[in-house]
Design a protein around this motif. Structure first.
Motif, mmCIF file in Angstrom:
data_model
loop_
_atom_site.group_PDB
_atom_site.id
_atom_site.type_symbol
_atom_site.label_atom_id
_atom_site.label_comp_id
_atom_site.label_asym_id
_atom_site.label_seq_id
_atom_site.Cartn_x
_atom_site.Cartn_y
_atom_site.Cartn_z
ATOM 1 N N PHE A 80 0.833 -1.206 0.000
ATOM 2 C CA PHE A 80 0.000 0.000 0.000
ATOM 3 C C PHE A 80 0.866 1.254 0.000
ATOM 4 C CE2 PHE A 80 -3.619 -2.510 2.147
ATOM 5 C CZ PHE A 80 -4.166 -2.826 0.919
ATOM 6 N N ARG A 81 1.915 1.260 0.810
ATOM 7 C CA ARG A 81 2.800 2.432 0.859
ATOM 8 C C ARG A 81 3.478 2.623 -0.493
ATOM 9 N NH1 ARG A 81 8.430 3.769 3.472
ATOM 10 N NH2 ARG A 81 8.457 5.941 2.850
ATOM 11 N N PHE A 82 3.953 1.532 -1.075
ATOM 12 C CA PHE A 82 4.587 1.591 -2.388
ATOM 13 C C PHE A 82 3.635 2.207 -3.409
ATOM 14 C CE2 PHE A 82 5.028 -0.444 -6.565
ATOM 15 C CZ PHE A 82 6.317 -0.066 -6.905
ATOM 16 N N LEU A 83 2.401 1.712 -3.448
ATOM 17 C CA LEU A 83 1.428 2.213 -4.422
ATOM 18 C C LEU A 83 1.042 3.664 -4.147
ATOM 19 C CD1 LEU A 83 -0.843 -0.955 -4.755
ATOM 20 C CD2 LEU A 83 0.859 -0.110 -6.396
ATOM 21 N N GLU A 84 0.862 4.014 -2.872
ATOM 22 C CA GLU A 84 0.543 5.396 -2.525
ATOM 23 C C GLU A 84 1.671 6.336 -2.917
ATOM 24 O OE1 GLU A 84 -0.261 5.181 1.661
ATOM 25 O OE2 GLU A 84 -2.359 4.641 1.354
ATOM 26 N N ASP A 85 2.907 5.956 -2.615
ATOM 27 C CA ASP A 85 4.048 6.805 -2.945
ATOM 28 C C ASP A 85 4.260 6.889 -4.453
ATOM 29 O OD1 ASP A 85 4.431 7.354 -0.292
ATOM 30 O OD2 ASP A 85 6.204 6.097 -0.058
ATOM 31 N N ARG A 86 4.009 5.784 -5.139
ATOM 32 C CA ARG A 86 4.133 5.784 -6.598
ATOM 33 C C ARG A 86 3.102 6.739 -7.211
ATOM 34 N NH1 ARG A 86 5.236 0.511 -10.180
ATOM 35 N NH2 ARG A 86 4.972 1.402 -12.248
ATOM 36 N N PHE A 87 1.860 6.671 -6.716
ATOM 37 C CA PHE A 87 0.807 7.556 -7.211
ATOM 38 C C PHE A 87 1.129 9.012 -6.872
ATOM 39 C CE2 PHE A 87 -3.131 9.940 -6.532
ATOM 40 C CZ PHE A 87 -3.666 9.875 -7.807
ATOM 41 N N ALA A 88 1.563 9.271 -5.635
ATOM 42 C CA ALA A 88 1.899 10.637 -5.219
ATOM 43 C C ALA A 88 3.039 11.195 -6.072
ATOM 44 C CB ALA A 88 2.277 10.664 -3.743
ATOM 45 N N CYS A 89 3.996 10.369 -6.397
ATOM 46 C CA CYS A 89 5.117 10.790 -7.231
ATOM 47 C C CYS A 89 4.625 11.116 -8.644
ATOM 48 C CB CYS A 89 6.190 9.707 -7.256
ATOM 49 S SG CYS A 89 7.721 10.201 -8.087
ATOM 50 N N ALA A 90 3.803 10.254 -9.200
ATOM 51 C CA ALA A 90 3.270 10.497 -10.543
ATOM 52 C C ALA A 90 2.435 11.768 -10.557
ATOM 53 C CB ALA A 90 2.433 9.296 -11.002
ATOM 54 N N VAL A 92 10.979 15.789 -18.604
ATOM 55 C CA VAL A 92 11.438 14.722 -17.701
ATOM 56 C C VAL A 92 10.313 14.295 -16.760
ATOM 57 C CG1 VAL A 92 13.031 14.171 -15.811
ATOM 58 C CG2 VAL A 92 13.874 15.334 -17.852
ATOM 59 N N CYS A 93 9.573 15.261 -16.216
ATOM 60 C CA CYS A 93 8.456 14.922 -15.332
ATOM 61 C C CYS A 93 7.373 14.155 -16.080
ATOM 62 C CB CYS A 93 7.873 16.191 -14.707
ATOM 63 S SG CYS A 93 8.914 16.886 -13.411
ATOM 64 N N ASP A 94 7.099 14.562 -17.304
ATOM 65 C CA ASP A 94 6.092 13.862 -18.110
ATOM 66 C C ASP A 94 6.532 12.423 -18.376
ATOM 67 O OD1 ASP A 94 3.636 13.823 -19.707
ATOM 68 O OD2 ASP A 94 4.996 13.684 -21.424
ATOM 69 N N ALA A 95 7.790 12.247 -18.738
ATOM 70 C CA ALA A 95 8.309 10.895 -18.998
ATOM 71 C C ALA A 95 8.274 10.044 -17.725
ATOM 72 C CB ALA A 95 9.732 10.978 -19.536
ATOM 73 N N THR A 96 8.603 10.651 -16.600
ATOM 74 C CA THR A 96 8.586 9.916 -15.333
ATOM 75 C C THR A 96 7.170 9.484 -14.979
ATOM 76 O OG1 THR A 96 10.525 11.159 -14.596
ATOM 77 C CG2 THR A 96 9.255 10.009 -12.893
ATOM 78 N N CYS A 97 6.223 10.371 -15.177
ATOM 79 C CA CYS A 97 4.821 10.026 -14.919
ATOM 80 C C CYS A 97 4.397 8.848 -15.790
ATOM 81 C CB CYS A 97 3.928 11.232 -15.176
ATOM 82 S SG CYS A 97 2.215 10.936 -14.719
ATOM 83 N N ARG A 98 4.807 8.850 -17.050
ATOM 84 C CA ARG A 98 4.453 7.739 -17.945
ATOM 85 C C ARG A 98 5.084 6.430 -17.461
ATOM 86 N NH1 ARG A 98 6.694 9.284 -22.721
ATOM 87 N NH2 ARG A 98 6.826 11.467 -22.259
ATOM 88 N N VAL A 99 6.340 6.473 -17.033
ATOM 89 C CA VAL A 99 7.018 5.269 -16.528
ATOM 90 C C VAL A 99 6.285 4.750 -15.288
ATOM 91 C CG1 VAL A 99 9.112 4.451 -15.356
ATOM 92 C CG2 VAL A 99 9.294 5.718 -17.497
ATOM 93 N N LEU A 100 5.906 5.657 -14.393
ATOM 94 C CA LEU A 100 5.218 5.246 -13.164
ATOM 95 C C LEU A 100 3.816 4.717 -13.439
ATOM 96 C CD1 LEU A 100 6.338 8.125 -10.803
ATOM 97 C CD2 LEU A 100 7.109 5.744 -10.749
ATOM 98 N N SER A 101 3.229 5.124 -14.543
ATOM 99 C CA SER A 101 1.872 4.689 -14.883
ATOM 100 C C SER A 101 1.847 3.335 -15.585
ATOM 101 C CB SER A 101 1.200 5.729 -15.783
ATOM 102 O OG SER A 101 1.109 6.950 -15.105
ATOM 103 N N GLU A 102 2.981 2.907 -16.125
ATOM 104 C CA GLU A 102 3.048 1.624 -16.824
ATOM 105 C C GLU A 102 3.146 0.508 -15.803
ATOM 106 O OE1 GLU A 102 6.424 2.005 -19.381
ATOM 107 O OE2 GLU A 102 5.428 3.475 -20.650
ATOM 108 N N GLN A 103 2.227 -0.385 -15.850
ATOM 109 C CA GLN A 103 2.183 -1.482 -14.893
ATOM 110 C C GLN A 103 3.149 -2.592 -15.313
ATOM 111 O OE1 GLN A 103 1.130 -0.623 -12.313
ATOM 112 N NE2 GLN A 103 0.043 -2.171 -11.205
#
Length: 124
Positions: A11-21, A59-70
């Motif tokens: 849950f923490r991993f997913l929350e932090d991943r979402f918050a980062c994206a 860079v932020c846009d690319a990072t968001c895309r990487v974090l969104s790819e499952q």
């Protein structure tokens, strides 16, 4: 490790991943807006702000895309992208802080860098 601990870590991993994206998305918007507001025929400092805004947004846009790819990017690839994003955001914040009127963009960059740091901690 108990299953409850594993669930909490997930849950923490997913929350932090979402918050980062989410922070990456907000930072990308702020940087793109800041880059568009700078006069491209202005001073050398304005050109630096414009280029830094464009780079940070990309860079932020690319990072968001990487974090969104499952599961399409391995952990090492995610870590490298997020660390790069954090570095670019911190550099951008320093540039924007020195430019009058760009304080909110600098704060968006710092917030994104913090979110990246928090997410990286879940990868350790």
């Amino acid at each position: 490790m108990t299953s409850t601990t594993s669930q909490q870590e997930l849950f923490r991993f997913l929350e932090d991943r979402f918050a980062c994206a989410q922070a990456c998305t907000e930072c990308a918007r702020a940087c793109a807006l800041r880059a568009s507001l700078v006069d491209p025929d202005g001073t050398e400092n304005q050109d630096l702000v414009r280029r830094k805004g464009i780079l940070c947004a990309e860079v932020c846009d690319a990072t968001c895309r990487v974090l969104s790819e499952q599961n399409q990017v391995d952990e090492a690839g995610i870590r490298a992208q997020v660390e790069w994003c954090r570095t670019v955001c911190l550099e951008s914040a320093r540039v924007f802080e020195a430019h009058p009127g760009a304080e909110e963009t600098a704060e968006a960059c710092r917030a994104c860098a913090r979110a990246c740091t928090d997410f990286l901690a879940t990868l350790s």
